[in-house]
Write a protein that holds these residues in place. Structure first.
Motif, PDB file in Angstrom:
ATOM      1  N   GLY A   7       0.869  -1.175   0.000  1.00 45.92           N
ATOM      2  CA  GLY A   7       0.000   0.000   0.000  1.00 45.92           C
ATOM      3  C   GLY A   7       0.901   1.218   0.000  1.00 45.92           C
ATOM      4  N   ALA A   8       0.916   1.937  -1.132  1.00 40.29           N
ATOM      5  CA  ALA A   8       1.863   3.059  -1.265  1.00 40.29           C
ATOM      6  C   ALA A   8       1.136   4.393  -1.174  1.00 40.29           C
ATOM      7  CB  ALA A   8       2.625   2.942  -2.584  1.00 40.29           C
ATOM      8  N   ILE A  10      -0.365   7.551   1.651  1.00 38.06           N
ATOM      9  CA  ILE A  10       0.291   8.533   2.528  1.00 38.06           C
ATOM     10  C   ILE A  10       1.282   7.838   3.458  1.00 38.06           C
ATOM     11  CG2 ILE A  10      -0.076  10.218   4.386  1.00 38.06           C
ATOM     12  CD1 ILE A  10      -2.904  10.621   3.371  1.00 38.06           C
ATOM     13  N   GLY A  12       2.300   4.447   3.455  1.00 40.59           N
ATOM     14  CA  GLY A  12       3.216   3.473   2.852  1.00 40.59           C
ATOM     15  C   GLY A  12       4.456   4.131   2.269  1.00 40.59           C
ATOM     16  N   ASP A  30       1.647  -1.770  -4.622  1.00 42.74           N
ATOM     17  CA  ASP A  30       0.292  -1.215  -4.596  1.00 42.74           C
ATOM     18  C   ASP A  30      -0.503  -1.872  -5.719  1.00 42.74           C
ATOM     19  OD1 ASP A  30      -0.776   1.669  -3.135  1.00 42.74           O
ATOM     20  OD2 ASP A  30      -2.031   0.830  -4.736  1.00 42.74           O
ATOM     21  N   ALA A  32      -2.583  -0.132  -7.416  1.00 43.11           N
ATOM     22  CA  ALA A  32      -2.799   0.952  -8.383  1.00 43.11           C
ATOM     23  C   ALA A  32      -1.463   1.549  -8.816  1.00 43.11           C
ATOM     24  CB  ALA A  32      -3.677   2.036  -7.750  1.00 43.11           C
ATOM     25  N   ALA A  87       0.340  -1.227   4.776  1.00 40.71           N
ATOM     26  CA  ALA A  87      -0.302   0.082   4.989  1.00 40.71           C
ATOM     27  C   ALA A  87      -1.411   0.248   3.955  1.00 40.71           C
ATOM     28  CB  ALA A  87       0.728   1.203   4.891  1.00 40.71           C
ATOM     29  N   ALA A  88      -2.252  -0.770   3.857  1.00 37.54           N
ATOM     30  CA  ALA A  88      -3.392  -0.767   2.924  1.00 37.54           C
ATOM     31  C   ALA A  88      -4.596  -0.126   3.623  1.00 37.54           C
ATOM     32  CB  ALA A  88      -3.689  -2.204   2.500  1.00 37.54           C
ATOM     33  N   PRO A  89      -5.678   0.161   2.887  1.00 36.95           N
ATOM     34  CA  PRO A  89      -6.827   0.835   3.504  1.00 36.95           C
ATOM     35  C   PRO A  89      -7.351   0.133   4.765  1.00 36.95           C
ATOM     36  CG  PRO A  89      -7.054   0.835   1.130  1.00 36.95           C
ATOM     37  CD  PRO A  89      -5.868  -0.034   1.439  1.00 36.95           C
ATOM     38  N   LEU A  94     -10.246  -6.397   3.549  1.00 38.63           N
ATOM     39  CA  LEU A  94      -9.179  -6.119   2.589  1.00 38.63           C
ATOM     40  C   LEU A  94      -7.819  -6.505   3.182  1.00 38.63           C
ATOM     41  CD1 LEU A  94      -8.903  -2.977   0.368  1.00 38.63           C
ATOM     42  CD2 LEU A  94      -6.929  -3.753   1.649  1.00 38.63           C
ATOM     43  N   LYS A  95      -7.604  -6.119   4.430  1.00 41.22           N
ATOM     44  CA  LYS A  95      -6.311  -6.438   5.069  1.00 41.22           C
ATOM     45  C   LYS A  95      -6.171  -7.953   5.224  1.00 41.22           C
ATOM     46  CE  LYS A  95      -5.635  -2.099   7.709  1.00 41.22           C
ATOM     47  NZ  LYS A  95      -4.470  -1.466   7.114  1.00 41.22           N
ATOM     48  N   LEU A  98      -5.291  -9.543   1.910  1.00 44.71           N
ATOM     49  CA  LEU A  98      -3.914  -9.221   1.541  1.00 44.71           C
ATOM     50  C   LEU A  98      -2.937 -10.096   2.324  1.00 44.71           C
ATOM     51  CD1 LEU A  98      -1.985  -7.395  -0.019  1.00 44.71           C
ATOM     52  CD2 LEU A  98      -2.336  -5.626   1.709  1.00 44.71           C
ATOM     53  N   THR A 116      -2.244  -0.703  10.822  1.00 51.64           N
ATOM     54  CA  THR A 116      -3.610  -0.274  11.141  1.00 51.64           C
ATOM     55  C   THR A 116      -3.620   0.763  12.262  1.00 51.64           C
ATOM     56  OG1 THR A 116      -5.790  -0.993  11.896  1.00 51.64           O
ATOM     57  CG2 THR A 116      -3.926  -2.260  12.709  1.00 51.64           C
ATOM     58  N   SER A 117      -4.544   1.745  12.156  1.00 52.93           N
ATOM     59  CA  SER A 117      -4.649   2.776  13.197  1.00 52.93           C
ATOM     60  C   SER A 117      -5.428   2.278  14.401  1.00 52.93           C
ATOM     61  CB  SER A 117      -5.399   4.003  12.689  1.00 52.93           C
ATOM     62  OG  SER A 117      -4.850   4.494  11.535  1.00 52.93           O
ATOM     63  N   ASN A 142       1.564   9.974  11.049  1.00 47.67           N
ATOM     64  CA  ASN A 142       1.577  10.751   9.810  1.00 47.67           C
ATOM     65  C   ASN A 142       2.166  12.151  10.045  1.00 47.67           C
ATOM     66  OD1 ASN A 142       1.016  11.677   7.255  1.00 47.67           O
ATOM     67  ND2 ASN A 142      -1.179  11.896   7.582  1.00 47.67           N
TER      68      ASN A 142
HETATM   69  N1  LIG Z   1      -3.269   8.613   7.190  1.00 46.53           N
HETATM   70  C1  LIG Z   1      -2.944   8.596   8.483  1.00 46.53           C
HETATM   71  O1  LIG Z   1      -2.862   9.635   9.147  1.00 46.53           O
HETATM   72  C2  LIG Z   1      -2.622   7.273   9.142  1.00 46.53           C
HETATM   73  C3  LIG Z   1      -1.838   7.273  10.316  1.00 46.53           C
HETATM   74  C4  LIG Z   1      -1.500   6.043  10.902  1.00 46.53           C
HETATM   75  C5  LIG Z   1      -1.969   4.862  10.363  1.00 46.53           C
HETATM   76  N2  LIG Z   1      -2.751   4.897   9.238  1.00 46.53           N
HETATM   77  C6  LIG Z   1      -3.210   3.603   8.700  1.00 46.53           C
HETATM   78  O2  LIG Z   1      -2.358   3.268   7.617  1.00 46.53           O
HETATM   79  C7  LIG Z   1      -3.100   2.509   6.655  1.00 46.53           C
HETATM   80  C8  LIG Z   1      -2.986   3.208   5.308  1.00 46.53           C
HETATM   81  O3  LIG Z   1      -3.495   4.518   5.443  1.00 46.53           O
HETATM   82  P1  LIG Z   1      -3.159   5.675   4.400  1.00 46.53           P
HETATM   83  O4  LIG Z   1      -3.626   6.938   5.032  1.00 46.53           O
HETATM   84  O5  LIG Z   1      -1.771   5.543   3.918  1.00 46.53           O
HETATM   85  O6  LIG Z   1      -4.170   5.285   3.224  1.00 46.53           O
HETATM   86  P2  LIG Z   1      -4.128   5.724   1.682  1.00 46.53           P
HETATM   87  O7  LIG Z   1      -5.520   5.626   1.203  1.00 46.53           O
HETATM   88  O8  LIG Z   1      -3.355   6.982   1.503  1.00 46.53           O
HETATM   89  O9  LIG Z   1      -3.257   4.548   1.008  1.00 46.53           O
HETATM   90  C9  LIG Z   1      -3.710   3.226   0.900  1.00 46.53           C
HETATM   91  C10 LIG Z   1      -3.054   2.621  -0.325  1.00 46.53           C
HETATM   92  O10 LIG Z   1      -3.378   1.237  -0.376  1.00 46.53           O
HETATM   93  C11 LIG Z   1      -3.624   0.896  -1.732  1.00 46.53           C
HETATM   94  N3  LIG Z   1      -4.417  -0.313  -1.781  1.00 46.53           N
HETATM   95  C12 LIG Z   1      -5.761  -0.468  -1.938  1.00 46.53           C
HETATM   96  N4  LIG Z   1      -6.075  -1.769  -1.917  1.00 46.53           N
HETATM   97  C13 LIG Z   1      -4.912  -2.442  -1.747  1.00 46.53           C
HETATM   98  C14 LIG Z   1      -4.577  -3.819  -1.652  1.00 46.53           C
HETATM   99  N5  LIG Z   1      -5.507  -4.767  -1.710  1.00 46.53           N
HETATM  100  N6  LIG Z   1      -3.281  -4.156  -1.510  1.00 46.53           N
HETATM  101  C15 LIG Z   1      -2.318  -3.189  -1.433  1.00 46.53           C
HETATM  102  N7  LIG Z   1      -2.576  -1.885  -1.503  1.00 46.53           N
HETATM  103  C16 LIG Z   1      -3.855  -1.521  -1.658  1.00 46.53           C
HETATM  104  C17 LIG Z   1      -4.286   2.112  -2.338  1.00 46.53           C
HETATM  105  O11 LIG Z   1      -4.136   2.120  -3.758  1.00 46.53           O
HETATM  106  C18 LIG Z   1      -3.510   3.253  -1.647  1.00 46.53           C
HETATM  107  O12 LIG Z   1      -2.375   3.621  -2.404  1.00 46.53           O
HETATM  108  C19 LIG Z   1      -4.514   2.399   7.202  1.00 46.53           C
HETATM  109  O13 LIG Z   1      -4.642   1.202   7.909  1.00 46.53           O
HETATM  110  C20 LIG Z   1      -4.614   3.591   8.138  1.00 46.53           C
HETATM  111  O14 LIG Z   1      -5.555   3.408   9.153  1.00 46.53           O
HETATM  112  C21 LIG Z   1      -3.077   6.064   8.601  1.00 46.53           C
END
Ligand SMILES: NC(=O)c1ccc[n+]([C@@H]2O[C@H](COP(=O)([O-])OP(=O)(O)OC[C@H]3O[C@@H](n4cnc5c(N)ncnc54)[C@H](O)[C@@H]3O)[C@@H](O)[C@H]2O)c1
Length: 289
Positions: A7-8, A10, A12, A30, A32, A87-89, A94-95, A98, A116-117, A142
Motif C-alpha cells: 500500500g503506497a 500517505i 506506505g 500497490d 494501483a 499500509a493498505a486501507p 481487505l487487510k 492481503l 492499522t490505526s 503521519n
Molecule cells: N493517514 C494517516 O494519518 C494514518 C496514520 C496512521 C496509520 N494509518 C493507517 O495506515 C493505513 C494506510 O493509510 P493511508 O492513510 O496511507 O491510506 P491511503 O488511502 O493513503 O493509502 C492506501 C493505499 O493502499 C492501496 N491499496 C488499496 N487496496 C490495496 C490492496 N488490496 N493491496 C495493497 N494496496 C492496496 C491504495 O491504492 C492506496 O495507495 C490504514 O490502515 C490507516 O488506518 C493512517
C-alpha cells in the motif's frame, strides 16, 4: 535487509522512505500503478527537502532513492523480504485478504507488521490460521518521516518474539517505540486522542467556547502543535466519525459521536476537503477568518 511495504499511500510511501534512509532495500507494492508513481514523486520531494535542510547530502539522498523500487506484483514484493509492513486501507476484509496472500509468498521467518490505526490485530491475524502468531501491529504516525513515535501492538496470539522484533525494527528506522501489550481497539494513541477531540466537540456544541478558542487553549495550554478541531478538519470529519464509531463498539458510550458530528457528515461538512468543517475554507484551502 529487505523491507516490503504494502500500500503506497500517505503512510506506505513514508514508511518505505524511512527504510531506505536507514540503509535498507525497500520495495513498495500497490494495486494501483498511479499510486506508485505518486509515491515515487512524494519520496523524491521529501528527500530533496532533507537535502535542502542540510540533514542529508545529495549523495545520501540519491543512494536512498536508488534503494527504493516499486511494483504491482505482490509475490515479487515480498519474496525474500525480512520485514513486511502493510499500509493498505483501513478495511478488515481487505487487510485479511492481503495477508492471506502475503504468507503464501513471504519467507517463513519474515516479520509481519500491520500499520492499522485501530483495527484489532487479533481479528486481522484470524485470517492467517497457523501463521496468526506472526502478525504484530506496527503503527507509524503521519507523516512517518517526521513523527518520532511507533506504537507496537501485540495481538492475542502474537508471539512475544515478534513484538521484540517489531520494536527493534521501529528503533532501527529511528523511532521511539511504545508497546501496547493488549490488543485493544484504538491502542494507546488513537483511543486517547479520539476522546480528547470528542470532549472539544462537546464543548463547542454546548457553546462553552468558540472553535478558535478551544484550539488555541489546547495548543498553548498543552503545547499541542495543532488544535484537535483544526486537525479534525484536516483529517476529515467522516474519517473521525467512522473511527469513534468503531471505538464506541469496543469501549462503550463514551465514544458515541455527537448528533452534531453526525449532522456534519450528513450535510457534507467534512472538513478541509469539502470546504467546511469546524471552520470554513476558501478555494485554496486557506481558513476563512
Ligand atoms: N493517514 C494517516 O494519518 C494514518 C496514520 C496512521 C496509520 N494509518 C493507517 O495506515 C493505513 C494506510 O493509510 P493511508 O492513510 O496511507 O491510506 P491511503 O488511502 O493513503 O493509502 C492506501 C493505499 O493502499 C492501496 N491499496 C488499496 N487496496 C490495496 C490492496 N488490496 N493491496 C495493497 N494496496 C492496496 C491504495 O491504492 C492506496 O495507495 C490504514 O490502515 C490507516 O488506518 C493512517
Amino acid at each position: 535487509m529487505k523491507v516490503a511495504v504494502l500500500g503506497a499511500g500517505i503512510m506506505g510511501n513514508g514508511i518505505a522512505q524511512l527504510a531506505v534512509m536507514a540503509g535498507d532495500e525497500a520495495v513498495a507494492y500497490d494495486v494501483a500503478r498511479p499510486q506508485l508513481d505518486r509515491a515515487g514523486a512524494a519520496v523524491g520531494t521529501s528527500l530533496a527537502r532533507f537535502v535542502r535542510s542540510g540533514k542529508r547530502t545529495q549523495e545520501q539522498a540519491d543512494a536512498d532513492r536508488a534503494r527504493l523500487t516499486f511494483t504491482t506484483d505482490l509475490a515479487e514484493a515480498v519474496a525474500g523480504a525480512d520485514v513486511v509492513i502493510e499500509a493498505a486501507p483501513e478495511i478488515l476484509d481487505l487487510k485479511q485478504d492481503l495477508w492471506r496472500q502475503v504468507v503464501q509468498h513471504a519467507p517463513a521467518e519474515a516479520l509481519l507488521g500491520t500499520n492499522t490505526s485501530q483495527l484489532s490485530i487479533t481479528s486481522i491475524a484470524a485470517a492467517l490460521g497457523d501463521d496468526a502468531h506472526r502478525l504484530v501491529g506496527v503503527h507509524f504516525f503521519n507523516p512517518p518521516v517526521m513523527m518520532r513515535l511507533v506504537e507496537v501492538i501485540a495481538g492475542l496470539q502474537t508471539d512475544p518474539a515478534q513484538v521484540d522484533r517489531a520494536k527493534a525494527f521501529g528503533e532501527h528506522v529511528g523511532k521511539q517505540v511504545v508497546v501496547c501489550r493488549k490488543d485493544s481497539p484504538g491502542f494507546i494513541t488513537s483511543r486517547a486522542y479520539a476522546i480528547l477531540r470528542l470532549e472539544c466537540v462537546r464543548m463547542l456544541e454546548e457553546g462553552v467556547a468558540t472553535a478558535e478558542d478551544i484550539d488555541t487553549a489546547l495548543k498553548l495550554g498543552f503545547n499541542f502543535p495543532m488544535g484537535p478541531l483544526e486537525l479534525g478538519d484536516m483529517n476529515g470529519i467522516d474519517t473521525y466519525v467512522h473511527a469513534i464509531s468503531g471505538l464506541e463498539q469496543a469501549h462503550g458510550d463514551r465514544f458515541r459521536p455527537t448528533v452534531g458530528l453526525r449532522n456534519m457528515v450528513a450535510a457534507g461538512r467534512l472538513g478541509r476537503k469539502s470546504g467546511a468543517g469546524f471552520y470554513d475554507y476558501d478555494e485554496e484551502g486557506a481558513r476563512r477568518v
